[in-house]
Enzyme design. Structure first.
Site, PDB file in Angstrom:
ATOM      1  N   LYS A   1       1.649 -10.522  -0.716  1.00  0.00           N
ATOM      2  CA  LYS A   1       2.820 -10.055   0.000  1.00  0.00           C
ATOM      3  C   LYS A   1       3.578  -9.017  -0.832  1.00  0.00           C
ATOM      4  O   LYS A   1       3.369  -8.885  -2.036  1.00  0.00           O
ATOM      5  CB  LYS A   1       3.766 -11.224   0.317  1.00  0.00           C
ATOM      6  CG  LYS A   1       3.239 -12.213   1.333  1.00  0.00           C
ATOM      7  CD  LYS A   1       3.180 -11.627   2.721  1.00  0.00           C
ATOM      8  CE  LYS A   1       2.760 -12.672   3.753  1.00  0.00           C
ATOM      9  NZ  LYS A   1       1.379 -13.105   3.581  1.00  0.00           N
TER      10      LYS A   1
ATOM     11  N   SER B   1      -1.671  -9.923   7.666  1.00  0.00           N
ATOM     12  CA  SER B   1      -0.219  -9.755   7.494  1.00  0.00           C
ATOM     13  C   SER B   1       0.150  -8.494   6.732  1.00  0.00           C
ATOM     14  O   SER B   1       1.315  -8.130   6.688  1.00  0.00           O
ATOM     15  CB  SER B   1       0.379 -10.971   6.784  1.00  0.00           C
ATOM     16  OG  SER B   1       0.037 -10.956   5.410  1.00  0.00           O
TER      17      SER B   1
END
Length: 237
Positions: A195, A157
């Protein structure tokens, strides 16, 4: 094996039923585990049922039956809450919660020995536990003051930020971040992920660096920053 939160919930249900003969409500379970929403309890209940530890009885409110307890329950003490940092370790067949803290760094030939604290999800968040696996040497110019640890990246990701599956990221221990920082984030005290940190009004956004993944928005009480990215190590075979 059960994650820390799964064990904690199972022990709470068992003890409450021993005391009162009635299973706790979802609100009581949420408060006992200090979760922000009942959705986390639903996930934990489902996981416990799938693993054969509890059974939901049909057509009855608050109807839960504890089928079995893990061997570790003989210690009679539920797993402690709170850990730093929060990462994952072990294969999908064996995942055991272990508390550990980063060891003191040792300087050696222009580098510092930093503990690798398992794996971090760069993808869909996964249950968070902690265990030091080994140490690596990190160049001193990659580090600043304060405690540091390293994590092995699992997932894709963050590929547009240059972070790939199998990389090792170096993290500075921290509990706050600025918008745009790449952080280790703990969601609902049970899921850890790598993230980019953003703010959306009063909420917190955890932003992927891959268009295949959606940005996830959470209330500020559901996300805890566990550290900030300061470096990356990649091995080539």
């Amino acid at each position: 094996m059960l994650t820390r939160k799964q064990q904690e919930l199972l022990f709470f249900i068992h003890e409450r039923m021993k005391e009162t003969g009635i299973p706790p409500s979802f609100d009581e379970m949420k408060d006992a585990l200090d979760l922000a929403s009942k959705s986390g309890i639903h996930r934990l209940i489902t996981a416990l049922e799938e693993r054969g530890f509890i059974k939901r009885l049909p057509n009855r409110a608050r109807a839960l039956e504890v089928i079995k307890l893990p061997e570790s329950y003989q210690a009679t003490t539920p797993p402690p809450r709170g850990f730093n940092p929060s990462v994952i370790e072990g294969s999908k067949d064996k995942v055991e919660p272990i508390r550990s803290k980063p060891s003191e760094p040792v300087e050696e030939n222009g580098s510092l020995r930093v503990p690798v604290m398992g794996r971090i999800a760069a993808g869909v968040p996964i249950s968070a536990i902690q265990h030091t696996t080994h140490n690596i040497n990190v160049p001193t110019d990659m580090l600043s003051s304060g405690d540091h640890y390293a994590l092995e990246v699992k997932g894709d990701s963050m590929i547009d930020a240059g972070i790939f599956d199998g990389d090792t990221v170096v993290i500075k221990d921290a509990n706050n971040a600025n918008p745009g920082d790449i952080v280790v984030a703990l969601v609902d005290d049970e899921e850890a992920t790598l993230k980019r940190f953003r703010r959306k009004g009063a909420s917190i956004a955890l932003e992927a660096a891959n268009p295949a993944y959606e940005t996830r928005i959470f209330g500020p009480d559901r996300v805890k920053v566990q550290g900030k990215l300061v470096g990356l190590i990649r091995r080539y075979n």
